[in-house]
Design an enzyme around this catalytic site. Sequence first.
Site, PDB file in Angstrom:
ATOM      1  N   ASP A  47       0.726  -1.214  -0.061  1.00 16.81           N
ATOM      2  CA  ASP A  47      -0.004   0.080   0.057  1.00 16.81           C
ATOM      3  C   ASP A  47       0.917   1.367   0.000  1.00 16.81           C
ATOM      4  O   ASP A  47       0.402   2.331  -0.055  1.00 16.81           O
ATOM      5  CB  ASP A  47      -0.828   0.102   1.181  1.00 16.81           C
ATOM      6  CG  ASP A  47      -0.363  -0.058   2.466  1.00 16.81           C
ATOM      7  OD1 ASP A  47       0.840  -0.069   2.721  1.00 16.81           O
ATOM      8  OD2 ASP A  47      -1.067  -0.125   3.517  1.00 16.81           O
ATOM      9  N   SER A  48       2.177   1.086  -0.015  1.00 17.38           N
ATOM     10  CA  SER A  48       3.056   2.102  -0.138  1.00 17.38           C
ATOM     11  C   SER A  48       2.775   2.632  -1.731  1.00 17.38           C
ATOM     12  O   SER A  48       3.112   3.892  -1.936  1.00 17.38           O
ATOM     13  CB  SER A  48       4.535   1.694  -0.148  1.00 17.38           C
ATOM     14  OG  SER A  48       4.847   0.575  -1.100  1.00 17.38           O
ATOM     15  N   ASP A  86      -1.069  -6.115  -0.121  1.00 22.54           N
ATOM     16  CA  ASP A  86      -1.113  -5.384   1.329  1.00 22.54           C
ATOM     17  C   ASP A  86      -2.788  -5.373   1.225  1.00 22.54           C
ATOM     18  O   ASP A  86      -3.566  -5.007   0.386  1.00 22.54           O
ATOM     19  CB  ASP A  86      -0.638  -4.029   1.188  1.00 22.54           C
ATOM     20  CG  ASP A  86       0.497  -4.214   2.100  1.00 22.54           C
ATOM     21  OD1 ASP A  86       0.793  -5.017   2.802  1.00 22.54           O
ATOM     22  OD2 ASP A  86       1.418  -3.137   2.071  1.00 22.54           O
ATOM     23  N   GLU A 185       9.723  -3.760  10.309  1.00 30.30           N
ATOM     24  CA  GLU A 185      10.133  -2.579   9.595  1.00 30.30           C
ATOM     25  C   GLU A 185      10.665  -1.658  10.700  1.00 30.30           C
ATOM     26  O   GLU A 185       9.670  -1.378  11.724  1.00 30.30           O
ATOM     27  CB  GLU A 185       8.905  -2.064   8.818  1.00 30.30           C
ATOM     28  CG  GLU A 185       9.133  -0.609   8.298  1.00 30.30           C
ATOM     29  CD  GLU A 185       8.136  -0.167   7.216  1.00 30.30           C
ATOM     30  OE1 GLU A 185       7.298  -0.866   6.896  1.00 30.30           O
ATOM     31  OE2 GLU A 185       8.252   1.272   6.888  1.00 30.30           O
TER      32      GLU A 185
END
Length: 267
Positions: A47-48, A86, A185
């Site tokens: 979804d970046s 995602d 992350e």
Amino acid sequence: MSNPTHKLSTHSIGARKGKEKIVAVTAYDFTFAKLVDPLADLVLVGDSLGMVVQGRSTTLGVTLDEMVYHTKAVARGLKRAHLVADLPFGSYQPSVRDAIQSASRLLAEGEAEAVKLEGGEAMAETVRALVSIGIPVMGHIGLTPQSVHSFGGFKVQGKTDLAQKQILRDALALEAAGAYSLVLEAVPAELADEVTRTLRIPTIGIGAGPKCDGQILVLTDLLGLNPDFKPRFVKNFAPLASLVTEAVGEYAKQVRGGNFPEPEHCF
Ligand code: KIV
């Protein structure tokens, strides 16, 4: 039964643990998916895309329809790499039923082979429900960008003793719920090492040091397409922004100068 398409599966990704590093990268369209397919083991439609494709300041506005659209395009470009999509913000948090419906669309319409969702212990019940009906789940803990407003920005997580213990608990909860892998992350490298050694499932790090079982980077970062965005964990492996500027500049010059198209480009 062997996999007739020779595609890497959740099983082959899991089997890499302790043997061979997992190479993961994001992609959002057919052209780049086709280029990275022979080189990466795992492709994530992250979804970046809200930030690097749509130009938003966070990932929060990405819709499930948009995720399905991009996942479908990437799926057409992959013959070998394992495809994960995602679950976007708001598509799985309200209820287990929402999570099942959203994940089902990513697998059925998008042709993803697994979904990724953000959150640890709080998401264990959802992960368990998805896995129990045959939807593989990749977890994502540490800096979870969908919680950017709770974190007060995109900040490194797991800096205190308490936070480190919580991240370890989150990782164990996701593994126990049936997640087949886990993105870590922006956490200290030492903590990522401890999580990696503790879990049976592979960890895939981004800003989490070298000891994870694999690494993932956002493709546009890796390619140097956005040189203004250069956090510590990003390495530009190519200067693509300057190559694009050079190529389009040369095209513009030739069009304006009447040098393109030439006879060989004409019918
Ligand atoms: O959305 C994304 O691209 C991601 C990766 C950075 C792990 O979640």
